[in-house]
Design a protein around this motif. Structure first.
Motif, PDB file in Angstrom:
ATOM      1  N   GLY A  80       0.820  -1.213   0.000  1.00 31.84           N
ATOM      2  CA  GLY A  80       0.000   0.000   0.000  1.00 31.84           C
ATOM      3  C   GLY A  80       0.852   1.261   0.000  1.00 31.84           C
ATOM      4  N   LEU A  81       1.692   1.431  -1.012  1.00 38.85           N
ATOM      5  CA  LEU A  81       2.615   2.571  -1.051  1.00 38.85           C
ATOM      6  C   LEU A  81       1.876   3.900  -1.123  1.00 38.85           C
ATOM      7  CD1 LEU A  81       5.415   1.241  -3.449  1.00 38.85           C
ATOM      8  CD2 LEU A  81       5.291   1.142  -0.956  1.00 38.85           C
ATOM      9  N   ARG A  82       0.779   3.938  -1.854  1.00 41.01           N
ATOM     10  CA  ARG A  82       0.035   5.198  -1.957  1.00 41.01           C
ATOM     11  C   ARG A  82      -0.467   5.657  -0.591  1.00 41.01           C
ATOM     12  NH1 ARG A  82      -1.615   6.635  -7.179  1.00 41.01           N
ATOM     13  NH2 ARG A  82      -1.108   5.082  -8.786  1.00 41.01           N
ATOM     14  N   ALA A  83      -0.981   4.692   0.159  1.00 45.60           N
ATOM     15  CA  ALA A  83      -1.501   5.057   1.485  1.00 45.60           C
ATOM     16  C   ALA A  83      -0.371   5.479   2.414  1.00 45.60           C
ATOM     17  CB  ALA A  83      -2.269   3.877   2.076  1.00 45.60           C
ATOM     18  N   HIS A  84       0.772   4.783   2.341  1.00 40.62           N
ATOM     19  CA  HIS A  84       1.876   5.117   3.244  1.00 40.62           C
ATOM     20  C   HIS A  84       2.497   6.469   2.900  1.00 40.62           C
ATOM     21  CE1 HIS A  84       5.406   4.631   5.792  1.00 40.62           C
ATOM     22  NE2 HIS A  84       6.143   4.980   4.734  1.00 40.62           N
ATOM     23  N   TYR A  85       2.835   6.673   1.649  1.00 37.98           N
ATOM     24  CA  TYR A  85       3.512   7.916   1.272  1.00 37.98           C
ATOM     25  C   TYR A  85       2.547   9.103   1.212  1.00 37.98           C
ATOM     26  CZ  TYR A  85       7.725   5.298   0.157  1.00 37.98           C
ATOM     27  OH  TYR A  85       8.848   4.516   0.241  1.00 37.98           O
ATOM     28  N   GLY A  86       1.259   8.841   1.220  1.00 35.96           N
ATOM     29  CA  GLY A  86       0.298   9.942   1.254  1.00 35.96           C
ATOM     30  C   GLY A  86      -0.259  10.203   2.629  1.00 35.96           C
ATOM     31  N   ALA A  87       0.231   9.470   3.657  1.00 39.80           N
ATOM     32  CA  ALA A  87      -0.328   9.580   5.007  1.00 39.80           C
ATOM     33  C   ALA A  87      -0.024  10.902   5.698  1.00 39.80           C
ATOM     34  CB  ALA A  87       0.163   8.404   5.854  1.00 39.80           C
ATOM     35  N   PRO A  88       1.222  11.409   5.693  1.00 38.36           N
ATOM     36  CA  PRO A  88       1.508  12.652   6.430  1.00 38.36           C
ATOM     37  C   PRO A  88       0.872  13.868   5.747  1.00 38.36           C
ATOM     38  CG  PRO A  88       3.442  11.967   5.209  1.00 38.36           C
ATOM     39  CD  PRO A  88       2.438  10.895   5.027  1.00 38.36           C
ATOM     40  N   LYS A  89      -0.322  14.231   6.179  1.00 38.48           N
ATOM     41  CA  LYS A  89      -1.065  15.304   5.516  1.00 38.48           C
ATOM     42  C   LYS A  89      -0.386  16.658   5.664  1.00 38.48           C
ATOM     43  CE  LYS A  89      -4.304  12.340   4.544  1.00 38.48           C
ATOM     44  NZ  LYS A  89      -4.475  11.844   3.169  1.00 38.48           N
ATOM     45  N   ARG A  90       0.350  16.839   6.773  1.00 36.01           N
ATOM     46  CA  ARG A  90       0.936  18.173   7.002  1.00 36.01           C
ATOM     47  C   ARG A  90       2.147  18.426   6.113  1.00 36.01           C
ATOM     48  NH1 ARG A  90       2.133  17.815  13.252  1.00 36.01           N
ATOM     49  NH2 ARG A  90       3.035  15.876  12.441  1.00 36.01           N
ATOM     50  N   ASP A  91       2.881  17.371   5.772  1.00 32.79           N
ATOM     51  CA  ASP A  91       4.104  17.551   4.991  1.00 32.79           C
ATOM     52  C   ASP A  91       3.743  17.675   3.519  1.00 32.79           C
ATOM     53  OD1 ASP A  91       6.647  17.619   3.983  1.00 32.79           O
ATOM     54  OD2 ASP A  91       7.407  16.001   5.233  1.00 32.79           O
ATOM     55  N   LEU A  92       3.441  18.887   3.102  1.00 31.08           N
ATOM     56  CA  LEU A  92       2.991  19.105   1.739  1.00 31.08           C
ATOM     57  C   LEU A  92       4.096  18.916   0.714  1.00 31.08           C
ATOM     58  CD1 LEU A  92       0.774  22.278   2.361  1.00 31.08           C
ATOM     59  CD2 LEU A  92       0.075  19.884   2.268  1.00 31.08           C
ATOM     60  N   LEU A  93       5.355  19.056   1.148  1.00 31.53           N
ATOM     61  CA  LEU A  93       6.455  18.981   0.187  1.00 31.53           C
ATOM     62  C   LEU A  93       6.835  17.543  -0.147  1.00 31.53           C
ATOM     63  CD1 LEU A  93       8.812  21.838   1.433  1.00 31.53           C
ATOM     64  CD2 LEU A  93       7.103  21.897  -0.381  1.00 31.53           C
ATOM     65  N   TYR A  94       6.748  16.635   0.820  1.00 27.72           N
ATOM     66  CA  TYR A  94       7.270  15.296   0.617  1.00 27.72           C
ATOM     67  C   TYR A  94       6.219  14.194   0.630  1.00 27.72           C
ATOM     68  CZ  TYR A  94      12.086  16.828   0.730  1.00 27.72           C
ATOM     69  OH  TYR A  94      13.283  17.431   0.417  1.00 27.72           O
ATOM     70  N   ARG A  95       4.964  14.526   0.831  1.00 29.31           N
ATOM     71  CA  ARG A  95       3.956  13.474   0.778  1.00 29.31           C
ATOM     72  C   ARG A  95       3.465  13.297  -0.658  1.00 29.31           C
ATOM     73  NH1 ARG A  95      -1.613  14.670   0.813  1.00 29.31           N
ATOM     74  NH2 ARG A  95      -2.104  16.900   0.702  1.00 29.31           N
ATOM     75  N   LEU A  96       2.915  12.124  -0.912  1.00 27.00           N
ATOM     76  CA  LEU A  96       2.360  11.803  -2.224  1.00 27.00           C
ATOM     77  C   LEU A  96       0.953  12.346  -2.300  1.00 27.00           C
ATOM     78  CD1 LEU A  96       2.771  10.232  -4.927  1.00 27.00           C
ATOM     79  CD2 LEU A  96       1.761   8.252  -3.776  1.00 27.00           C
TER      80      LEU A  96
END
Length: 378
Positions: free
Chosen positions: A100-116
Motif C-alpha cells: 500500500g505505497l500510496r496510502a503510506h507515502y500519502g499519510a503525512p497530511k501536514r508535509d505538503l512537500l514530501y507526501r504523495l
C-alpha cells in the motif's frame, strides 16, 4: 519626471531593514515553521548486494576474495540489469499492491512537500518512488547500494527486504530461463540427430535385407577372386591331364582322378557364374553393379554422417549442461536491509543554514543593485 520621483520612493521602500526582513527573515520564518511543525521524519533502510556467476570465481579463492576481486563484464551487465529492474514500474506496482505505497507515502497530511498527492497518477507514483529509492552501482566492485526512504523505519526495512527478495527471484528466473532455452535447443538438436541416425540405419538395413548382401562391392570382389582362383586351378589341372594322357592308359587311375577334379572345378565355376549373374556381378552386369555399389556407399555415407551428427549433438548437450552450471547467477547480499533507529531526513539544521546563506547572498545582490541605481540617480 515621474521616473525621477519613483527612484527615491523605491529607495525609501527598499531600506536595508525591509530588505533583510523580506529576503532573509521571511524565508527563514517559513522554513522554520515547515521544519518545526510540518516536516515528517523520513527513515532510510540500506542494503548492499551484487550478482555473481559461478565462472567469475577464481579457482581456490574464497568468498571474500571473490567479492573483493571486482566484477567482470558479464557480471556488470547482470548488475545493471538488476538495477533497472529494481526501479521498474512493474516491480513498483507489485510493491504497491503488497504494501500500500500510496496510502503510506500519502499519510503525512501536514508535509505538503514530501507526501504523495491523493490524486496522483501511475506516472506520479513512479516518479515519487524513484525519488525516494536510490540504487547506486559501484562500477569498480560491481556492488549495488540500495536505499529506501519511508515515513516509518519498519516500513523502510520491509520495502528494502522486499526489493531484495524480488531481485533474487528475478535473478533466478533469468538464470533458469537462459539455461532452459540453451538446454532445450541442444536437446532438440540431439533428438533430430537421433531421428536422422535411426532413419539412416533403417535404410541401410533395408538395403542389405532387400539385396541379401552385407557389402555388394566387397562381395563382388571376393567372388571375383574366388572365380579367378578356381579358373587357375582348372587350367593347371587341364594342363596336367593333357600331359599325362600322352603317356598313360586312358583307364589309368590318375587320369580318372584328374578328370573328376576337372569336372568338379568346372561345375563349381558354373555355379559361381550363375550366382554372380543373379547378383549382377558378371561383366555384362557391371552397370548394375556400379549402381548397387553407389547406392550402398551413399547409404553408408549418410549413416556415418548421421552418427557424427549424433555424437556432436550429444557432446553439445553435455557441454551446454556444464556451461549452464557455470553461468548460474547468484544474488550475493553483502549487507542485509537495516532498520534505522533515527530519521535520516529532513536535515533541518543543514537545510536552514543553507537557506540562510542563500538568502544572505541574495540580500547582498539586491542591496548592491539598489545602491547602484541610487548612485546613478545622484
Amino acid at each position: 519626471m515621474s521616473a525621477t520621483r519613483a527612484t527615491p520612493r523605491l529607495g525609501r521602500l527598499l531600506t536595508p531593514a525591509r530588505l533583510a526582513l523580506l529576503l532573509i527573515g521571511l524565508p527563514m520564518l517559513l522554513a522554520s515553521v515547515y521544519f518545526g511543525l510540518m516536516a515528517q521524519d523520513r527513515h532510510v533502510s540500506t542494503s548492499v548486494l551484487t550478482v555473481r556467476r559461478a565462472h567469475d570465481e577464481p579457482a581456490g579463492a574464497g568468498g571474500l576474495a571473490m567479492l573483493l576481486g571486482g566484477a567482470g563484464g558479464a557480471a556488470q551487465e547482470d548488475v545493471r540489469l538488476l538495477r533497472d529492474y529494481m526501479l521498474s514500474e512493474g516491480l513498483l506496482h507489485q510493491l504497491d499492491a503488497r504494501f500500500g505505497l500510496r496510502a503510506h507515502y500519502g499519510a503525512p497530511k501536514r508535509d505538503l512537500l514530501y507526501r504523495l498527492g491523493p490524486d496522483s497518477l501511475r506516472e506520479d507514483l513512479a516518479d515519487y518512488w524513484r525519488a525516494r529509492t536510490s540504487v547506486r552501482l559501484d562500477e569498480v566492485s560491481g556492488l549495488l547500494t540500495v536505499q529506501v526512504q519511508a515515513f516509518d523505519p519498519v516500513m523502510a526495512q520491509q520495502l528494502n527486504a522486499a526489493l531484495l527478495a524480488e531481485s533474487e527471484r528475478f535473478v533466478n528466473t533469468i538464470s533458469q530461463r537462459i539455461a532452459s532455452e540453451q538446454m532445450g535447443f541442444a536437446q532438440r538438436e540431439l533428438e533430430r540427430a537421433e531421428q536422422a541416425l535411426a532413419s539412416a540405419r533403417a535404410e541401410l538395413l533395408d538395403f542389405q535385407a532387400r539385396h541379401q548382401v552385407i557389402d555388394p562391392l566387397a562381395d563382388a570382389q571376393a567372388s571375383g577372386a574366388l572365380a579367378a582362383e578356381l579358373r587357375a586351378q582348372l587350367a593347371r589341372l587341364e594342363s596336367e591331364l593333357s600331359t599325362r594322357q600322352s603317356y598313360l592308359n586312358p583307364d589309368a587311375a590318375e587320369l580318372v582322378t584328374l578328370r573328376a577334379q576337372v569336372a568338379a572345378l568346372r561345375l563349381q565355376i558354373e555355379r559361381e557364374s550363375r550366382l554372380a549373374t543373379r547378383a549382377g556381378r558378371q561383366p555384362d552386369s557391371a552397370q548394375a553393379l556400379h549402381r548397387l555399389a553407389a547406392e550402398f556407399h551413399e547409404l553408408k555415407a549418410r549413416h556415418a554422417l548421421a552418427e557424427a551428427r549424433q555424437r556432436s549433438a550429444l557432446g553439445s548437450v553435455e557441454a551446454m549442461r556444464i556451461e549452464a552450471g557455470r553461468k548460474v547467477r547468484n544474488l550475493v547480499v553483502i549487507e542485509p536491509p537495516t532498520r534505522p533507529e533515527r530519521a535520516e531526513y529532513p536535515h533541518a539544521a543543514a537545510s536552514l543554514l543553507t537557506l540562510l546563506l542563500s538568502c544572505v547572498v541574495l540580500y547582498g545582490i539586491v542591496r548592491l543593485t539598489v545602491a547602484t541605481v541610487q548612485e546613478h540617480r545622484d
